[in-house]
Structures are given as structure tokens and as C-alpha cells.
Motif scaffolding. Structure first.
Motif, PDB file in Angstrom:
ATOM      1  N   UNK A  53       0.839  -1.204   0.000  1.00 21.83           N
ATOM      2  CA  UNK A  53       0.000   0.000   0.000  1.00 21.83           C
ATOM      3  C   UNK A  53       0.876   1.257   0.000  1.00 21.83           C
ATOM      4  N   UNK A  54       1.972   1.211   0.742  1.00 27.15           N
ATOM      5  CA  UNK A  54       2.911   2.347   0.751  1.00 27.15           C
ATOM      6  C   UNK A  54       3.566   2.523  -0.614  1.00 27.15           C
ATOM      7  N   UNK A  55       3.946   1.415  -1.246  1.00 28.57           N
ATOM      8  CA  UNK A  55       4.552   1.494  -2.580  1.00 28.57           C
ATOM      9  C   UNK A  55       3.547   2.040  -3.593  1.00 28.57           C
ATOM     10  N   UNK A  56       2.271   1.643  -3.465  1.00 24.96           N
ATOM     11  CA  UNK A  56       1.231   2.213  -4.335  1.00 24.96           C
ATOM     12  C   UNK A  56       1.210   3.732  -4.219  1.00 24.96           C
ATOM     13  N   UNK A  57       1.220   4.210  -2.968  1.00 23.92           N
ATOM     14  CA  UNK A  57       1.186   5.659  -2.722  1.00 23.92           C
ATOM     15  C   UNK A  57       2.404   6.340  -3.322  1.00 23.92           C
ATOM     16  N   UNK A  58       3.569   5.731  -3.140  1.00 24.78           N
ATOM     17  CA  UNK A  58       4.809   6.299  -3.675  1.00 24.78           C
ATOM     18  C   UNK A  58       4.722   6.471  -5.188  1.00 24.78           C
ATOM     19  N   UNK A  59       4.343   5.407  -5.893  1.00 25.89           N
ATOM     20  CA  UNK A  59       4.280   5.474  -7.355  1.00 25.89           C
ATOM     21  C   UNK A  59       3.207   6.462  -7.806  1.00 25.89           C
ATOM     22  N   UNK A  60       2.087   6.515  -7.099  1.00 26.20           N
ATOM     23  CA  UNK A  60       1.021   7.457  -7.452  1.00 26.20           C
ATOM     24  C   UNK A  60       1.521   8.899  -7.366  1.00 26.20           C
ATOM     25  N   UNK A  61       2.236   9.208  -6.306  1.00 23.29           N
ATOM     26  CA  UNK A  61       2.736  10.582  -6.137  1.00 23.29           C
ATOM     27  C   UNK A  61       3.859  10.896  -7.117  1.00 23.29           C
ATOM     28  N   UNK A  62       4.697   9.915  -7.395  1.00 27.22           N
ATOM     29  CA  UNK A  62       5.736  10.108  -8.412  1.00 27.22           C
ATOM     30  C   UNK A  62       5.090  10.412  -9.760  1.00 27.22           C
ATOM     31  N   UNK A  63       4.057   9.637 -10.112  1.00 27.39           N
ATOM     32  CA  UNK A  63       3.394   9.800 -11.407  1.00 27.39           C
ATOM     33  C   UNK A  63       2.735  11.161 -11.558  1.00 27.39           C
TER      34      UNK A  63
ATOM     35  N   UNK B 285      16.490   6.598  -9.562  1.00 35.89           N
ATOM     36  CA  UNK B 285      16.479   7.921  -8.937  1.00 35.89           C
ATOM     37  C   UNK B 285      15.831   7.881  -7.558  1.00 35.89           C
ATOM     38  N   UNK B 286      14.795   7.077  -7.402  1.00 37.01           N
ATOM     39  CA  UNK B 286      14.133   6.962  -6.101  1.00 37.01           C
ATOM     40  C   UNK B 286      15.069   6.407  -5.036  1.00 37.01           C
ATOM     41  N   UNK B 287      16.084   5.663  -5.456  1.00 37.11           N
ATOM     42  CA  UNK B 287      17.028   5.078  -4.495  1.00 37.11           C
ATOM     43  C   UNK B 287      18.029   6.094  -3.967  1.00 37.11           C
ATOM     44  N   UNK B 288      18.059   7.292  -4.547  1.00 38.89           N
ATOM     45  CA  UNK B 288      18.989   8.324  -4.080  1.00 38.89           C
ATOM     46  C   UNK B 288      18.556   8.846  -2.710  1.00 38.89           C
ATOM     47  N   UNK B 289      19.497   9.320  -1.902  1.00 41.08           N
ATOM     48  CA  UNK B 289      19.167   9.828  -0.564  1.00 41.08           C
ATOM     49  C   UNK B 289      18.120  10.951  -0.619  1.00 41.08           C
ATOM     50  N   UNK B 290      17.108  10.837   0.225  1.00 40.79           N
ATOM     51  CA  UNK B 290      16.124  11.901   0.384  1.00 40.79           C
ATOM     52  C   UNK B 290      14.982  11.922  -0.606  1.00 40.79           C
ATOM     53  N   UNK B 291      15.066  11.121  -1.675  1.00 45.91           N
ATOM     54  CA  UNK B 291      14.043  11.207  -2.730  1.00 45.91           C
ATOM     55  C   UNK B 291      12.730  10.564  -2.287  1.00 45.91           C
ATOM     56  N   UNK B 292      12.780   9.381  -1.686  1.00 47.11           N
ATOM     57  CA  UNK B 292      11.542   8.733  -1.234  1.00 47.11           C
ATOM     58  C   UNK B 292      10.835   9.606  -0.205  1.00 47.11           C
ATOM     59  N   UNK B 293      11.597  10.203   0.703  1.00 44.59           N
ATOM     60  CA  UNK B 293      11.005  11.065   1.734  1.00 44.59           C
ATOM     61  C   UNK B 293      10.290  12.267   1.119  1.00 44.59           C
ATOM     62  N   UNK B 294      10.730  12.702  -0.030  1.00 47.17           N
ATOM     63  CA  UNK B 294      10.061  13.812  -0.733  1.00 47.17           C
ATOM     64  C   UNK B 294       8.608  13.470  -1.051  1.00 47.17           C
ATOM     65  N   UNK B 295       8.352  12.192  -1.319  1.00 48.47           N
ATOM     66  CA  UNK B 295       7.006  11.779  -1.721  1.00 48.47           C
ATOM     67  C   UNK B 295       6.183  11.194  -0.579  1.00 48.47           C
ATOM     68  N   UNK B 296       6.830  10.569   0.380  1.00 46.97           N
ATOM     69  CA  UNK B 296       6.087   9.920   1.457  1.00 46.97           C
ATOM     70  C   UNK B 296       6.006  10.746   2.731  1.00 46.97           C
ATOM     71  N   UNK B 297       6.821  11.777   2.832  1.00 46.14           N
ATOM     72  CA  UNK B 297       6.796  12.726   3.948  1.00 46.14           C
ATOM     73  C   UNK B 297       7.213  12.091   5.274  1.00 46.14           C
ATOM     74  N   UNK B 298       6.533  11.031   5.698  1.00 42.28           N
ATOM     75  CA  UNK B 298       6.843  10.387   6.974  1.00 42.28           C
ATOM     76  C   UNK B 298       8.195   9.683   6.887  1.00 42.28           C
ATOM     77  N   UNK B 299       9.115  10.075   7.739  1.00 42.75           N
ATOM     78  CA  UNK B 299      10.489   9.567   7.656  1.00 42.75           C
ATOM     79  C   UNK B 299      10.581   8.071   7.965  1.00 42.75           C
ATOM     80  N   UNK B 300       9.772   7.609   8.917  1.00 41.13           N
ATOM     81  CA  UNK B 300       9.794   6.190   9.266  1.00 41.13           C
ATOM     82  C   UNK B 300       9.329   5.331   8.100  1.00 41.13           C
TER      83      UNK B 300
END
Length: 495
Positions: A76-86, A327-342
Motif C-alpha cells: 500500500x505504501x509502494x502504491x502511494x509512492x508510485x502514485x505521487x511520483x506519477x 532515482x528513487x534510491x537516491x538519498x532523500x528522494x523517497x522522503x520527498x514523496x512519502x513525507x513520513x520519515x519512518x
């Protein structure tokens, strides 16, 4: 090969059957597969009226219960990530800027994206049917060397955003293995085969998108290949849609047919023949050979301009490219889309090493790594559909040939995942029984499905949607079932 790569997992069921028992079980399993639609059309001696059973592993394959549940929970988290990236135009543009200079196919896709972005998107809702593919990894750090488990973690191979297959072949493999275990008297072990409702969940997502369109007279369009080998996987989706809602009609057309028959109505409705299309579900369109000429590209743009809900929309298609994954594997990029650091940290944990081949210091270093230790990596282009990746000495030779060429930017280098080995039998059509009853060293790749529906502001539906398992020889690089290398399988959960 070092000891970490020799790790094995064992199925807590005896594989030691007599030759007679094996032969009887295999023949019965073949007939079960044929009679329950676990089939493909043959590539050799193709006949549209002929089916053969899909290659399958005779017993379910062991998979750690904890890791399986973790993968399901994360989807479900990965779904959200890809949706926001798209839905982040600037991110996609900046990420793919260099790639589209050298990769003609990705460039054509991006041109469609830019066109509809500039014109204004007619249909803001997208339907995502995603599949996150993963492997257990045995390349453990030294601190984990004394662990009892035959793996240290699991890593994501890729996430598929277009034509994510096995919505039927995954669940039917579970059903086959339930039958086999019952035949052998292992009824108590059936609880270790996790429930798999992928077909029902994926189809319910399509019906929900059909409902959101708001016109009960519309149809769902399956965009299919000119020749469909994986016919059962597609048709069972169609049949399940009818089963869930008898009012929903599905039509099937290839891109060449659509180039002649598709048009836009006065309000940008997608009209095919005499049907208004509310949902477009792509089972092709992910590789260059599926576009015979420019007219197929023209109709892809026409569909994207329409009011129909696309699965995937063009931005979802681009979000599944390997360059975006890297690109998503770079430092800080996933956090840009998911906001929650954990949450972002949990996602980052599943990424293996991914390296760009750009013309800079890091790209040069990646090229040299691939040349000096090619056995440690996989080289990937921006393609789906299998048999596109490079391995071993082929990586070294290829990187040497493109070292000074701009075309290298179209590829990414990924750490090779080394999954634990397990033993089983692979049953293939056309193989003699003597070949089939030889037990083999195998490795598996798990796919977790996800369904997400939403627009740039809201997510309406977001759920995990079942699973599939593909298994191949431990000696093979590629493992696609449709290409003849892999086999249908299902996980047997172990503690």
C-alpha cells in the motif's frame, strides 16, 4: 561462488517420491492445469485454437512467512509512492531528461505526456494495477553471517506499472498446489499456502474505475497484443469482471485495430466502433515492437487525450521506468514523496544498489564497476516484458563498447540479488517424463499486486491485491514464464 550464495531453503515436505508416484502425480497435475485454465497458447506451432499447460513447479516453494507478510504490508505504501511520483511533472521531467535524449521509445512516451500536460488532462483519475517484484537476498553484511536464516532480507527487483500479468496464473498456481498437497495427504499443511485473491481484487479495481466514470452504458477496453500467447491470464480477468458485475462488457483490440476504429467524441469520450470506453486496460504497449508504425503512436496519444480512465495513464507508465527506480534510491528522494520519515526508511530498506550511467563522476564509476565485476550486477534498459537485461561478461563487453557513447545513459546498473536455492521439479509441456522427474536447484521471485485509484489531489482506492510466484533454474538469468524460462509457482510459508 561464496558461501552466502550457497544458502538453501527447504520445503518441510518430502520430495522423495518413487518414480511411479512421481509419474502419476505429474500426469494428474498436467491434466488439472489443462482443465482449470492454467494454460498458454504455444509459441511453437502456434494455433489460436490450441492451448498447452503453463510450465509449473510440482510442489509449492518455501518462502519465509515474516518476509511474505512484510512484503504484503508494504505494498500500500509502494502504491502511494508510485502514485505521487506519477503526478509530479517536474520530477518525471528532470529524472528522464537525459534518458529521452538517447532512448527513442521513452522519448515517444514522454512526448505524449508533455502533450497532454500542456493541453490539460481530460481525465484526472488514473487506475494503477501494480506489481512489486522482489527476491530474498543472501548477500548479507558480515555482521549477519552467523544468522540462522538462509537470507538476510528481501530486495525489490522492480515495480511494474503496465501490463502487470499473473493476476490469474498466480492464484491458479495456489489452487494447483492445494490439489497436489491433498493428493499426497498433506491436508494439515494447506494452511501454509496463503490465500490469493489477486484476480478478484484486480478486477474489482477495474469495476470501481468503471463506476467512477459514471456511465453504465460504457465498456472496458483491453488493449492487447497482435498475437496473445498468455491468453488465459487475460481472459480470466474478462470473465471475472462479468462475474462480479454482469452489466460490464469487455472488448479487446490491438493498437493497429484501434488506429482505424478509435476516435474522440464531442466531449472527448473515447469511442471504439459503436462503444464508449470508460476504462482502458493495457496488456501491451510496453515495448517498441508493439508499435508497428507511427499510427499506433497516434492512437496511444488519442487514448491519452480521452476521457477514459487509463490503466496505466501515461504518467504511470513513465513512473515505472528503470531510471525512475534508480532515482528513487537516491538519498532523500523517497522522503520527498512519502513525507513520513519512518515510512520512507522502510521503503529505502528494500532498494538494492542502483547506479546511473550518466556522463559524470558517478556514472564513470558505475561503468568501471560493471566492467571490473560484471558478475555482481545486472544491466537494465528502460524496458518491460523480459529478456532485455544483460548479465556477466555481456555487461563487461557492452559497457566497454558504449563507454564513450551517449547511449549508455539509457541504461542503469543494479546490484545482483542472490536468492537462496531450493529444490523442486519443473513440469514443462513437451518435455519427456525422464527429464521432468530430475530434481533441480531453483530460485524464486515473488510479486505482490497493488491496486490504486486516484487523481493528483486524492487517492480513492489503495489496497494490496494478492500475489504471484515465478521460479526458475538457479543457473538461469531470466525467468519469464511466457518466454519459456520460468515456471508458475506459489509460496509455502515457513517460519
Amino acid at each position: 561462488m561464496d558461501e552466502t550464495k550457497r544458502s538453501t531453503m527447504e520445503l518441510p515436505i518430502s520430495l522423495d517420491l518413487s518414480k511411479k508416484e512421481l509419474e502419476d502425480l505429474i500426469e494428474k497435475a498436467k491434466d488439472w492445469a489443462l482443465m482449470h485454465g492454467m494454460c498458454l497458447r504455444p509459441r511453437k506451432d502456434f494455433d489460436i485454437n490450441t492451448l498447452q499447460f503453463a510450465p509449473f513447479v510440482l510442489f509449492p516453494s518455501p518462502f519465509p512467512r515474516e518476509e511474505f507478510q512484510n512484503a504484503c504490508d508494504l505494498q500500500v505504501t509502494l502504491n502511494t509512492l508510485i502514485h505521487r511520483v506519477a503526478h509530479d511533472y517536474d520530477f518525471l521531467k528532470n529524472t528522464l531528461e537525459e534518458t529521452i535524449k538517447v532512448d527513442k521509445f521513452t522519448k515517444k512516451l514522454f512526448e505524449i505526456y508533455e502533450t497532454v500536460h500542456e493541453e490539460g488532462v481530460a481525465q484526472k483519475i488514473s487506475l494503477g494495477i501494480l506489481r512489486s517484484d522482489l527476491m530474498l537476498d543472501t548477500s548479507c553484511p558480515k555482521t549477519n553471517m552467523k544468522q540462522l536464516k538462509p537470507h538476510c532480507c528481501w530486495k525489490q527487483v522492480e515495480i511494474n506499472t503496465i501490463a502487470s500479468g499473473f493476476g490469474w496464473l498466480g492464484p491458479v498456481s495456489t489452487q494447483l498446489h492445494k490439489f497436489i498437497l491433498q493428493e499426497l495427504g498433506y491436508t494439515a499443511e494447506l494452511s501454509n499456502l496463503p490465500e490469493n485473491n489477486a484476480l478478484q481484487i484486480l478486477c474489482s479495481g477495474m469495476i470501481e474505475a468503471w463506476n467512477l466514470y459514471g456511465n453504465s452504458q460504457t465498456v472496458i477496453l483491453f488493449v492487447v497484443e497482435n498475437v496473445t500467447y498468455n491468453i488465459c491470464d487475460q481472459r480470466f480477468h474478462e470473465f471475472e469482471i462479468r462475474k462480479q458485475n454482469p452489466n460490464v462488457k469487455v472488448i479487446r483490440r490491438n493498437l493497429t485495430q484501434l488506429a482505424v476504429t478509435a476516435k474522440l467524441g464531442p466531449n472527448k469520450e473515447l469511442i471504439v466502433d459503436d462503444y464508449i470506453v470508460s476504462v482502458v486496460y493495457y496488456r501491451c504497449g510496453y515495448e517498441p515492437s508493439q508499435y508497428d508504425s507511427n499510427k499506433e503512436w497516434v492512437v496511444r496519444l488519442l487514448i491519452e487525450r480521452s476521457l477514459a480512465i487509463k490503466c496505466p495513464s501515461i504518467q504511470y507508465h513513465l513512473a515505472g521506468t528503470k531510471k525512475v527506480q534508480q532515482t528513487l534510491a537516491k538519498p532523500g528522494i523517497v522522503a520527498r514523496f512519502l513525507k513520513d520519515e519512518t515510512t520512507a526508511a522502510k521503503v529505502k530498506e528494500i532498494f538494492t544498489g542502483l547506479y546511473p550511467l550518466d556522463f559524470d563522476k558517478y556514472g564513470d564509476e558505475a561503468v568501471e564497476m560493471g566492467i571490473s565485476e560484471p558478475e555482481c550486477f545486472v544491466l537494465k534498459p528502460q524496458r518491460e516484458g523480459g529478456c532485455n537485461n544483460l548479465y556477466g561478461d555481456t555487461i563487461k563487453n557492452f559497457l566497454r563498447s558504449v563507454k564513450s557513447e551517449k547511449t549508455r545513459v539509457a541504461w542503469i546498473l543494479m546490484d545482483r540479488i542472490n536468492p537462496p536455492i531450493h529444490k523442486n521439479y519443473i513440469v514443462r509441456p513437451g518435455f519427456k517424463i525422464e527429464e521432468t522427474i530430475n530434481i533441480k536447484d531453483l530460485v524464486s521471485e515473488l510479486g505482490i499486486f497493488g491496486v490504486i485509484i486516484g487523481d493528483d489531489k486524492n487517492i480513492i482506492v489503495n489496497k494490496q491485491g494478492g500475489h504471484m510466484l515465478r521460479t526458475k533454474s538457479a543457473l538461469d538469468n531470466e525467468g519469464g514464464v511466457a518466454t519459456g524460462l520460468g515456471a508458475c509457482d506459489s509460496p509455502f510459508l515457513i517460519d
